[in-house]
Design a protein around this motif. Structure first.
Motif, short mmCIF file in Angstrom:
data_model
loop_
_atom_site.label_atom_id
_atom_site.label_comp_id
_atom_site.label_asym_id
_atom_site.label_seq_id
_atom_site.Cartn_x
_atom_site.Cartn_y
_atom_site.Cartn_z
N GLY A 26 0.82 -1.21 0.00
CA GLY A 26 0.00 0.00 0.00
C GLY A 26 0.85 1.26 0.00
O GLY A 26 0.57 2.21 -0.73
N ALA A 27 1.91 1.25 0.80
CA ALA A 27 2.81 2.41 0.83
C ALA A 27 3.46 2.60 -0.53
O ALA A 27 3.64 3.74 -0.99
CB ALA A 27 3.87 2.22 1.91
N ARG A 28 3.79 1.51 -1.19
CA ARG A 28 4.39 1.60 -2.54
C ARG A 28 3.42 2.28 -3.51
O ARG A 28 3.83 3.10 -4.33
CB ARG A 28 4.74 0.21 -3.03
CG ARG A 28 5.38 0.17 -4.40
CD ARG A 28 5.70 -1.25 -4.77
NE ARG A 28 6.25 -1.32 -6.11
CZ ARG A 28 6.27 -2.42 -6.83
NH1 ARG A 28 5.79 -3.54 -6.34
NH2 ARG A 28 6.78 -2.41 -8.03
N PHE A 29 2.14 1.96 -3.42
CA PHE A 29 1.15 2.60 -4.29
C PHE A 29 1.01 4.09 -3.99
O PHE A 29 0.71 4.88 -4.88
CB PHE A 29 -0.21 1.91 -4.18
CG PHE A 29 -0.37 0.77 -5.13
CD1 PHE A 29 -0.84 0.99 -6.42
CD2 PHE A 29 -0.02 -0.51 -4.76
CE1 PHE A 29 -0.96 -0.07 -7.32
CE2 PHE A 29 -0.15 -1.58 -5.65
CZ PHE A 29 -0.62 -1.34 -6.93
N PHE A 40 1.29 -4.79 -9.85
CA PHE A 40 -0.09 -5.27 -9.70
C PHE A 40 -0.52 -6.06 -10.93
O PHE A 40 -1.37 -6.93 -10.86
CB PHE A 40 -1.00 -4.06 -9.50
CG PHE A 40 -2.44 -4.38 -9.20
CD1 PHE A 40 -2.82 -4.80 -7.94
CD2 PHE A 40 -3.40 -4.24 -10.17
CE1 PHE A 40 -4.16 -5.08 -7.66
CE2 PHE A 40 -4.74 -4.52 -9.91
CZ PHE A 40 -5.12 -4.94 -8.64
N GLY A 41 0.07 -5.71 -12.07
CA GLY A 41 -0.27 -6.39 -13.32
C GLY A 41 -1.05 -5.54 -14.29
O GLY A 41 -1.62 -6.04 -15.24
N PRO A 48 -5.79 8.31 -9.89
CA PRO A 48 -6.16 8.35 -8.47
C PRO A 48 -6.59 6.99 -7.91
O PRO A 48 -6.56 6.79 -6.71
CB PRO A 48 -7.32 9.33 -8.43
CG PRO A 48 -7.83 9.43 -9.82
CD PRO A 48 -6.67 9.12 -10.72
N PHE A 49 -6.96 6.07 -8.78
CA PHE A 49 -7.34 4.75 -8.28
C PHE A 49 -6.15 4.02 -7.65
O PHE A 49 -6.32 3.20 -6.76
CB PHE A 49 -7.97 3.91 -9.40
CG PHE A 49 -9.26 4.49 -9.88
CD1 PHE A 49 -10.39 4.44 -9.08
CD2 PHE A 49 -9.34 5.13 -11.10
CE1 PHE A 49 -11.58 5.00 -9.49
CE2 PHE A 49 -10.52 5.68 -11.54
CZ PHE A 49 -11.65 5.62 -10.73
N LEU A 50 -4.95 4.34 -8.12
CA LEU A 50 -3.76 3.74 -7.52
C LEU A 50 -3.58 4.22 -6.09
O LEU A 50 -3.20 3.45 -5.21
CB LEU A 50 -2.53 4.06 -8.37
CG LEU A 50 -2.57 3.54 -9.81
CD1 LEU A 50 -1.34 4.01 -10.58
CD2 LEU A 50 -2.70 2.03 -9.85
N THR A 51 -3.87 5.50 -5.86
CA THR A 51 -3.80 6.04 -4.50
C THR A 51 -4.86 5.38 -3.63
O THR A 51 -4.59 5.00 -2.48
CB THR A 51 -3.99 7.56 -4.52
OG1 THR A 51 -2.98 8.13 -5.35
CG2 THR A 51 -3.91 8.15 -3.13
N ALA A 52 -6.07 5.21 -4.16
CA ALA A 52 -7.14 4.56 -3.40
C ALA A 52 -6.74 3.12 -3.06
O ALA A 52 -7.00 2.64 -1.96
CB ALA A 52 -8.43 4.58 -4.20
N LYS A 53 -6.08 2.45 -3.99
CA LYS A 53 -5.64 1.08 -3.74
C LYS A 53 -4.59 1.07 -2.62
O LYS A 53 -4.62 0.20 -1.75
CB LYS A 53 -5.07 0.42 -4.99
CG LYS A 53 -4.69 -1.03 -4.72
CD LYS A 53 -3.90 -1.64 -5.82
CE LYS A 53 -3.44 -3.04 -5.54
NZ LYS A 53 -3.24 -3.47 -4.18
N GLY A 54 -3.70 2.02 -2.63
CA GLY A 54 -2.70 2.11 -1.58
C GLY A 54 -3.33 2.29 -0.21
O GLY A 54 -2.95 1.62 0.76
N ILE A 55 -4.31 3.17 -0.13
CA ILE A 55 -5.00 3.40 1.14
C ILE A 55 -5.74 2.13 1.56
O ILE A 55 -5.70 1.74 2.73
CB ILE A 55 -5.96 4.61 1.00
CG1 ILE A 55 -5.14 5.88 0.81
CG2 ILE A 55 -6.88 4.71 2.21
CD1 ILE A 55 -5.94 7.07 0.35
#
Length: 144
Positions: A26-29, A40-41, A48-55
Protein backbone atom coordinates in the motif's frame (compact mmCIF):
# COMPACT_ATOMS: atom_id res chain seq x y z
CA UNK A 1 4.11 -29.64 20.28
CA UNK A 2 2.16 -31.59 17.71
CA UNK A 3 1.80 -30.94 13.99
CA UNK A 4 -1.43 -29.02 14.52
CA UNK A 5 0.21 -26.68 17.02
CA UNK A 6 3.13 -26.18 14.63
CA UNK A 7 0.71 -25.36 11.80
CA UNK A 8 -1.01 -22.82 14.08
CA UNK A 9 2.28 -21.08 14.91
CA UNK A 10 3.30 -21.06 11.25
CA UNK A 11 -0.11 -19.55 10.45
CA UNK A 12 0.45 -16.80 13.04
CA UNK A 13 3.80 -15.92 11.45
CA UNK A 14 2.30 -16.10 7.94
CA UNK A 15 -0.61 -13.85 8.94
CA UNK A 16 1.81 -11.32 10.45
CA UNK A 17 3.91 -11.40 7.27
CA UNK A 18 0.79 -10.95 5.12
CA UNK A 19 -0.28 -7.95 7.19
CA UNK A 20 3.16 -6.35 6.99
CA UNK A 21 3.50 -7.09 3.27
CA UNK A 22 0.18 -5.53 2.30
CA UNK A 23 1.03 -2.40 4.32
CA UNK A 24 4.33 -2.15 2.39
CA UNK A 25 2.50 -2.72 -0.91
CA UNK A 26 0.00 0.00 0.00
CA UNK A 27 2.81 2.41 0.83
CA UNK A 28 4.39 1.60 -2.54
CA UNK A 29 1.15 2.60 -4.29
CA UNK A 30 1.15 5.90 -2.41
CA UNK A 31 4.84 6.70 -2.94
CA UNK A 32 5.46 5.22 -6.42
CA UNK A 33 2.07 4.55 -8.07
CA UNK A 34 3.46 3.69 -11.51
CA UNK A 35 5.79 1.07 -10.07
CA UNK A 36 2.97 -0.29 -7.93
CA UNK A 37 0.68 -0.58 -10.96
CA UNK A 38 3.25 -2.60 -12.88
CA UNK A 39 3.70 -4.93 -9.90
CA UNK A 40 -0.09 -5.27 -9.70
CA UNK A 41 -0.27 -6.39 -13.32
CA UNK A 42 -1.83 -3.30 -14.94
CA UNK A 43 -0.65 -0.25 -16.85
CA UNK A 44 0.07 2.84 -14.76
CA UNK A 45 -2.63 5.07 -16.29
CA UNK A 46 -5.10 4.40 -13.45
CA UNK A 47 -4.32 7.74 -11.76
CA UNK A 48 -6.16 8.35 -8.47
CA UNK A 49 -7.34 4.75 -8.28
CA UNK A 50 -3.76 3.74 -7.52
CA UNK A 51 -3.80 6.04 -4.50
CA UNK A 52 -7.14 4.56 -3.40
CA UNK A 53 -5.64 1.08 -3.74
CA UNK A 54 -2.70 2.11 -1.58
CA UNK A 55 -5.00 3.40 1.14
CA UNK A 56 -7.14 0.24 0.92
CA UNK A 57 -4.08 -1.99 1.22
CA UNK A 58 -2.71 -0.15 4.24
CA UNK A 59 -6.10 -0.34 5.96
CA UNK A 60 -6.38 -4.04 5.21
CA UNK A 61 -2.94 -4.71 6.67
CA UNK A 62 -3.75 -2.71 9.78
CA UNK A 63 -6.85 -4.84 10.42
CA UNK A 64 -4.72 -7.97 10.50
CA UNK A 65 -1.97 -6.32 12.55
CA UNK A 66 -4.41 -5.08 15.19
CA UNK A 67 -6.16 -8.45 15.51
CA UNK A 68 -2.85 -10.29 15.80
CA UNK A 69 -1.27 -7.90 18.30
CA UNK A 70 -4.38 -8.02 20.49
CA UNK A 71 -4.21 -11.84 20.32
CA UNK A 72 -7.58 -12.19 18.58
CA UNK A 73 -6.30 -15.05 16.46
CA UNK A 74 -9.64 -16.57 15.49
CA UNK A 75 -10.96 -13.14 14.53
CA UNK A 76 -7.79 -12.63 12.48
CA UNK A 77 -8.50 -15.94 10.77
CA UNK A 78 -12.06 -14.93 9.90
CA UNK A 79 -10.79 -11.56 8.68
CA UNK A 80 -8.25 -13.25 6.40
CA UNK A 81 -10.94 -15.51 4.96
CA UNK A 82 -13.29 -12.59 4.36
CA UNK A 83 -10.56 -10.32 2.99
CA UNK A 84 -9.50 -13.02 0.51
CA UNK A 85 -12.20 -11.53 -1.74
CA UNK A 86 -9.90 -8.57 -2.35
CA UNK A 87 -7.11 -10.44 -4.16
CA UNK A 88 -9.72 -12.54 -5.98
CA UNK A 89 -11.33 -9.33 -7.19
CA UNK A 90 -7.92 -7.95 -8.07
CA UNK A 91 -7.29 -11.02 -10.24
CA UNK A 92 -10.58 -10.47 -12.05
CA UNK A 93 -9.72 -6.79 -12.62
CA UNK A 94 -6.29 -7.63 -14.01
CA UNK A 95 -7.76 -10.22 -16.37
CA UNK A 96 -10.65 -7.97 -17.43
CA UNK A 97 -8.25 -5.16 -18.36
CA UNK A 98 -5.90 -7.41 -20.33
CA UNK A 99 -3.26 -7.36 -17.63
CA UNK A 100 -0.72 -10.04 -16.89
CA UNK A 101 -2.35 -13.46 -16.63
CA UNK A 102 0.63 -14.76 -14.66
CA UNK A 103 0.24 -12.02 -12.06
CA UNK A 104 -3.54 -12.46 -11.97
CA UNK A 105 -3.40 -16.18 -11.29
CA UNK A 106 -0.10 -16.62 -9.45
CA UNK A 107 0.10 -13.47 -7.36
CA UNK A 108 -3.52 -12.48 -6.77
CA UNK A 109 -5.02 -15.97 -6.91
CA UNK A 110 -2.16 -17.42 -4.88
CA UNK A 111 -2.54 -14.69 -2.28
CA UNK A 112 -6.25 -15.41 -1.94
CA UNK A 113 -5.58 -19.15 -1.54
CA UNK A 114 -2.89 -18.52 1.07
CA UNK A 115 -5.19 -16.18 3.00
CA UNK A 116 -7.94 -18.81 3.06
CA UNK A 117 -5.57 -21.58 4.21
CA UNK A 118 -3.93 -19.45 6.91
CA UNK A 119 -7.30 -18.07 8.00
CA UNK A 120 -8.77 -21.56 8.30
CA UNK A 121 -5.86 -22.72 10.47
CA UNK A 122 -6.30 -19.71 12.76
CA UNK A 123 -10.06 -20.22 13.00
CA UNK A 124 -9.57 -23.87 13.97
CA UNK A 125 -7.11 -22.87 16.70
CA UNK A 126 -4.46 -24.92 18.44
CA UNK A 127 -5.07 -28.55 19.34
CA UNK A 128 -5.03 -27.76 23.07
CA UNK A 129 -7.70 -25.10 22.51
CA UNK A 130 -10.03 -27.73 21.05
CA UNK A 131 -10.17 -30.16 23.96
CA UNK A 132 -13.68 -31.38 24.86
CA UNK A 133 -13.81 -29.30 28.06
CA UNK A 134 -12.73 -26.14 26.21
CA UNK A 135 -15.29 -26.72 23.48
CA UNK A 136 -18.02 -27.18 26.10
CA UNK A 137 -16.98 -23.97 27.92
CA UNK A 138 -16.91 -22.05 24.64
CA UNK A 139 -20.42 -23.17 23.70
CA UNK A 140 -21.74 -22.26 27.18
CA UNK A 141 -20.09 -18.82 26.92
CA UNK A 142 -21.65 -18.28 23.50
CA UNK A 143 -25.12 -19.20 24.78
CA UNK A 144 -25.06 -17.29 28.01
Amino acid sequence: MGPRDLAWWVAIVAAACMSAAIIVIGARFLLAPESGAEGFGLPSEAGPFLTAKGIRDIGTGLVGAVLLTTRRFRAAGWALIALAWIPLGDAVVVLAWDGSEILAYAMHGGTAAAMIVVGTILVRGRARDRSPSTARETSVDAEG
